[in-house]
Design a protein around this motif. Sequence first.
Motif, short mmCIF file in Angstrom:
data_model
loop_
_atom_site.label_atom_id
_atom_site.label_comp_id
_atom_site.label_asym_id
_atom_site.label_seq_id
_atom_site.Cartn_x
_atom_site.Cartn_y
_atom_site.Cartn_z
N LYS A 1 0.81 -1.22 0.00
CA LYS A 1 0.00 0.00 0.00
C LYS A 1 0.85 1.28 0.00
CE LYS A 1 -3.66 -2.44 2.51
NZ LYS A 1 -4.55 -2.47 3.70
N ALA B 1 -6.32 0.93 -1.24
CA ALA B 1 -5.63 2.05 -0.60
C ALA B 1 -5.41 3.19 -1.59
CB ALA B 1 -4.30 1.59 -0.02
N ASP C 1 -3.77 -3.20 -2.43
CA ASP C 1 -3.07 -2.00 -2.89
C ASP C 1 -4.02 -1.05 -3.61
OD1 ASP C 1 -0.60 -2.67 -1.89
OD2 ASP C 1 0.45 -2.36 -3.78
#
Length: 578
Positions: free
Chosen positions: A144, A550, A547
Amino acid sequence: MNVLLAVRMYVSKMIQDSGPGMKVLLMDKETIGIVSVAYAQSEILQKEVYLFEQIDKSGNGPIMKHLKCVVFLRPSQENVQLLASELKSPRYGVYYIYFSGIISKASIKVLAESDEQEVVREIQEFYADFFAVGPHLFSLNLEKPIHGMEWDPNCLQRSVQGVLSVLLSLKKNPIIRYQNFSSLARRLAENIRDTILKESSLFHFHRGESIPLLLILDRRCDPITPLLNQWTYQAMVHELLSIKNNRVSLVGVPGAPKDMSEVLLSAEQDEFYANNMYLNFGDIGQTIKSLMDEFQMKAKSHQKVESIADMKAFVENYPQFKKMSGAVTKHVTLVGELSRLVTQHNLLEVSEAEQELACQEEHTQSLTKIRRLLVTDQIRDLDAARLVFLYAIRYHKHQSKDIVGLVDLLRRRGTPVRLMDCVEGILRYASSGETAGSSILTTNDVTKITEKIFKGLKGVENVFTQHSPVLKEIIDNMVKGRLSEEAFPTVGGESLPARIQDVVIFIVGGVTHEESFAVHQFCRANAGIRIALGGTLIHNSQSFISDMEAAVKYLPAGNAKYPHNSAPSGSGRHSKLT
């Protein structure tokens, strides 16, 4: 251009330079991972290293002045302070200190002032600030790194340090190009260029006729690849079981030996894995059989210990026999578990639908197939959601799209709200990477474990591996000099080289094993082209989804809103983009 060899040489040199004698290796949490990916512990032990310590956990350890301490740390402020405390009250005889990246003069001064007993013999920079997963593949293990389509400042700094370390370890002073649509790629490229200019004395390497290239890409240019099921051995293990620093956890795997809770998958340490990591799963069954046949022959020869000569041969060959026994058990267990998951979760049919979405223009056919799969109990929620993600990316502009209907089917099957919310998230993620004129899409019996599943499908070219990542097209155009200077500008306006030979590619937002395989194939087919590929993380579908979540968090909401569990069935909540 071998990043794994570069790290291995650094580790070997730092241990060798401390001279003969018993040693302790003092590391931090990250450098432990960096070393463990490149070296097996048994190899390190052969170099007279008998103790391994983590600096933030070693404060109250015993005093052992007879040991030499080889220190390998990242050049962070925290590590400098911890090391300064260690040097004020040294527990070991002498210290050889190596930092994985550029260390400031102020930090060196702090360490010098702390070395009151003059136990430090040397301080050096050894540029191994990345995880060398394979000869051409590296990662920074950053989860992230992007929030609201902006860099997390710490992750940006870590990425700059990591990429600089790769360049210094390979002795390259490159021209830098980046994807123009991406402010993330541009910012990283500019920061790397600024540091190279600031530390020009380090980047004194002669460029020659073929100037090296650093190409910085953004994961948003291809959100399809990390969402697909994989069918080559390495990529498949990562997708279904997850590989972390070349290690795979087998906890909870049915039938796994009790003493095998975790296994190492390293091409350096495992000949079978090195030879088969890119092999299609449909062909693995036969190679496993060959491995077992060879092992059984050796096992039979070991049973005939009838003379002193036989005993001597047995003792000499036992370590190799033991190693082979472990390799057989490991790979039979892994392939058996992959086979079980493929069958249990109907992954062949799911993968066929994924490939159709990624590679073909068959909207009605794909929609029908997805609707049927979504009402099948056998497939996992993750796979159901990924099919909807792929459909949404592929057909969100199609006149007859039915994203809302598919999300409703996800809700009816009890898919977690988080995954349903991701449908809108993946659209925002993918659309933020679209640019004019570019597309984000491109066109039991171990012997029979995989043959039974694939029903005779052999070789790489089959219905399950039609997809080709966007990276392959970018590399091809780059080598042929066709990569648009407008879409991929240089930092500082440097002229492009006439001939390309050495390239480092870094993907902001993560890289995949499918892309690593594409690079491997490209370099084999194009002698003279050398490519090192890396990213903030090596993704499977689950890590990519995390990922992506985020990355789009806190972004202004788009027009598309899709129903999930918070809206009761039949409540009339619909999207404007139905």
